[in-house]
Write an enzyme that holds these catalytic residues in place. Structure first.
Site, PDB file in Angstrom:
ATOM      1  N   SER A 254       0.658  -1.700  -0.287  1.00 25.43           N
ATOM      2  CA  SER A 254       0.005  -0.102  -0.388  1.00 25.43           C
ATOM      3  C   SER A 254       0.897   1.067   0.161  1.00 25.43           C
ATOM      4  O   SER A 254       2.472   1.791  -0.147  1.00 25.43           O
ATOM      5  CB  SER A 254      -1.033   0.475   1.167  1.00 25.43           C
ATOM      6  OG  SER A 254      -0.221   0.467   2.693  1.00 25.43           O
ATOM      7  N   LYS A 255       0.206   2.784  -0.046  1.00 26.60           N
ATOM      8  CA  LYS A 255       0.800   3.557  -0.599  1.00 26.60           C
ATOM      9  C   LYS A 255       1.670   4.272   0.681  1.00 26.60           C
ATOM     10  O   LYS A 255       2.313   3.917   0.412  1.00 26.60           O
ATOM     11  CB  LYS A 255      -0.133   4.676   0.105  1.00 26.60           C
ATOM     12  CG  LYS A 255      -0.032   5.849   0.046  1.00 26.60           C
ATOM     13  CD  LYS A 255      -0.331   6.509  -2.125  1.00 26.60           C
ATOM     14  CE  LYS A 255       1.074   7.693  -1.905  1.00 26.60           C
ATOM     15  NZ  LYS A 255       1.537   6.937  -3.155  1.00 26.60           N
ATOM     16  N   ARG A 256       2.075   3.370   1.788  1.00 26.69           N
ATOM     17  CA  ARG A 256       2.504   3.561   2.935  1.00 26.69           C
ATOM     18  C   ARG A 256       4.070   3.052   2.846  1.00 26.69           C
ATOM     19  O   ARG A 256       4.955   3.108   3.553  1.00 26.69           O
ATOM     20  CB  ARG A 256       1.910   3.345   4.455  1.00 26.69           C
ATOM     21  CG  ARG A 256       2.174   1.956   4.802  1.00 26.69           C
ATOM     22  CD  ARG A 256       1.401   1.507   5.869  1.00 26.69           C
ATOM     23  NE  ARG A 256       1.005   0.582   6.552  1.00 26.69           N
ATOM     24  CZ  ARG A 256       1.742  -0.757   6.307  1.00 26.69           C
ATOM     25  NH1 ARG A 256       3.184  -0.925   6.812  1.00 26.69           N
ATOM     26  NH2 ARG A 256       1.250  -1.593   6.622  1.00 26.69           N
ATOM     27  N   GLU A 264       2.679   6.742 -10.971  1.00 24.77           N
ATOM     28  CA  GLU A 264       3.777   7.186  -9.883  1.00 24.77           C
ATOM     29  C   GLU A 264       5.105   6.527 -10.476  1.00 24.77           C
ATOM     30  O   GLU A 264       6.217   7.302 -10.623  1.00 24.77           O
ATOM     31  CB  GLU A 264       3.697   6.890  -8.620  1.00 24.77           C
ATOM     32  CG  GLU A 264       2.562   7.580  -7.740  1.00 24.77           C
ATOM     33  CD  GLU A 264       1.850   6.856  -6.494  1.00 24.77           C
ATOM     34  OE1 GLU A 264       1.399   7.914  -5.951  1.00 24.77           O
ATOM     35  OE2 GLU A 264       2.111   5.927  -6.740  1.00 24.77           O
TER      36      GLU A 264
END
Ligand code: GLU
Length: 496
Positions: A254-256, A264
């Site tokens: 995930s994003k973290r 991106e």
């Protein structure tokens, strides 16, 4: 394979395309290309509350960037369209009506408030959550009354109260679910929009999908789907659930963990070639050792059986290494062309645009070996473009040098370079090596000072090549500026 291979990527447009979803798309695409089948893009946008503006465009952009072309779907068309679920509502509504009339589904009039109270009560009693089948056996008059009261019902599937259901998953093998643990799930919502389950089954059937290749998080939906197939009298596709991608800490990626959207990675300077190769090898392998595979090799060798059963870790170090490999493999001109947008974006605004392409062509070979991402090219080459370097003048005074000896070295170099007719790598080397001896310095000392003077850095591409590209005039100007700042240092008037 008896039926023609027809596979689909069926994203819900809820955000930017996550690498996990893109990997699912890639497995489907590789499957289609390997067997000469069809790869279909279907947009599952019936959850209006989760829809994100621009998400469909982003998904298509990500797929196109990787060369995952779809044979049928939005913008491509096809015989089974439309390929956007919100444009197919009548099909789902008809299926729901049919299931109700057959007795496999029923109208439920429970209000959100009642459902909430039911859930709270279940939680209090530590019972498993799930609809309590309140409306399952309503009589005809009761139903008529609710309708007369103007209540818009949902349609729920009538889950068998006992028994089990098994499917033979290509990756997980036989998977059995106990039906008594499943509730009467919603097929059609009160706004006449289908749930994922209904729309997914209706469309996989209507689009003659042969294999459903999707993430493992959907495996618990499969028994519901199989029951809908059975009730509608349809033949289910082959199910292929693949494990998820995890971060290094073994939590779902995930994003973290850093970037997760394919867009991106593009913005941050990863090449599509790298991403294609890298993503294909997350949880799939040819022989457990080959890391670099071309698109064609991946197509030729793809097989569902080689997808691993355990979750795969997303390894960023490997990604960076692989990107460096693919960057080095680009032809010099290709590297230039791909660098231009990154230079344009990354170089300081004060530098005149458009950038001089011929000059860029001379610069880029000097850093192609060193760049790990395309986004780094601006930082690595900035000193070639700026009008004035900005650095700490103390850097000019290398190890075992003094301000005087550094100044003296620069003055001599300035004089000799000024006389040099051909300002090229070889002639610079022939001039500067003996100069070090003459000055009683180690070559490293002279070159170190010159490197800082001409680039503002202690680490830069090879010095003579760099100076040759910078050109005589720029080098002399920079040496002059360096002498100036050395002078200011010694007069106790530091330039910083
Ligand atoms: N719309 C679902 C998703 O967002 C599709 C799952 C499936 O492939 O059945 O992933």
């Amino acid at each position: 394979m008896t039926n023609p291979v027809r596979v689909r990527f069926a994203p819900s447009p809820t955000g930017r395309p996550h690498v996990g979803g893109i990997r699912t798309a890639m497995f489907n695409w590789l499957m289609a290309r390997h067997y000469g089948g069809r790869f279909i893009l279907r947009i599952e946008d019936t959850d209006v509350t989760r829809k994100v503006e621009g998400a469909v465009a982003d998904i298509m952009e990500g797929l196109r960037w990787l060369g995952l072309d779809w044979d049928e779907g939005p913008e491509a068309g096809g015989d089974y369209g439309p390929y956007v679920q919100s444009q197919r509502l009548t099909l789902y509504q008809a299926a729901a009506r049919r299931l109700v009339s057959q007795g496999d589904a029923y109208y439920c009039y429970c209000s959100p408030k009642r459902l909430e109270e039911m859930r709270a009560e279940q939680a209090r009693r530590k019972q498993p959550p799930g609809y309590d089948r309140h409306c399952r056996e309503l009589s005809e008059p009761e139903r008529a009354q609710k309708t007369a009261d103007g209540i818009k019902p949902v349609v729920r599937f009538k889950m068998p109260l006992e028994g089990d259901i098994t499917h033979d998953d290509v990756i997980y093998g036989k998977v059995t679910f106990d039906l008594s643990t499943l509730d009467d799930f919603v097929l059609l919502k009160s706004d006449d929009y289908p749930t994922y389950h209904l729309a997914n089954v209706v469309d996989d059937h209507a689009m003659e999908i042969s294999h459903v290749i999707r993430g493992e998080e959907w495996i618990s939906s499969t028994p519901r789907h199989l029951l809908i197939y059975r009730a509608l009298g349809y033949q289910p596709p082959q199910y292929v659930h693949h494990p998820l991608i995890l971060g290094p800490d073994h939590a779902k990626l995930s994003k973290r963990h850093g970037d997760v959207s394919i867009l991106e990675f593009r913005e941050n300077g990863y090449l599509p070639e790298t991403m294609f190769n890298f993503i294909a090898l997350i949880g799939w392998s040819l022989d457990d050792k080959t890391e670099l595979l071309t698109r064609q090799q991946l197509i030729d060798n793809f097989s569902l059986e080689r997808i691993g059963k355990t979750a795969a870790i997303f390894n960023r170090e490997k990604l960076d290494w692989m990107n460096g490999v693919y960057i080095r493999r680009l032809s010099p001109e290709d590297f230039v062309q791909r660098s231009l947008p990154f230079l344009d974006k990354g170089l300081p605004a004060g530098i005149k645009r458009p950038l001089p392409t011929e000059y860029v062509r001379q610069i880029m070979p000097l850093i192609q070996e060193r760049a790990r991402t395309m986004a780094e090219v601006a930082e690595l080459t900035e000193f070639f473009f700026v009008a004035q370097l900005d650095y700490d003048a103390n850097l000019l005074v290398g190890k075992n040098l003094t301000q005087e000896s550094a100044s003296q070295a620069l003055e001599m170099a300035q004089k000799r370079l000024g006389q040099l007719a051909v300002f090229a790598t070889e002639s610079l080397e022939i001039l500067l090596r003996p100069l070090a001896v003459e000055l009683g310095l180690k070559t490293g000392q002279l070159f170190g000072t010159l490197r800082v003077a001409t680039t503002g850095r202690t680490i830069a591409p090879p010095l003579f090549d760099t100076m040759a590209v910078l050109g005589k005039e720029r080098c002399l100007r920079r040496i002059e500026a360096a002498l100036d700042s050395l002078h200011k240092l010694s007069s106790g008037n530091p330039s910083h």
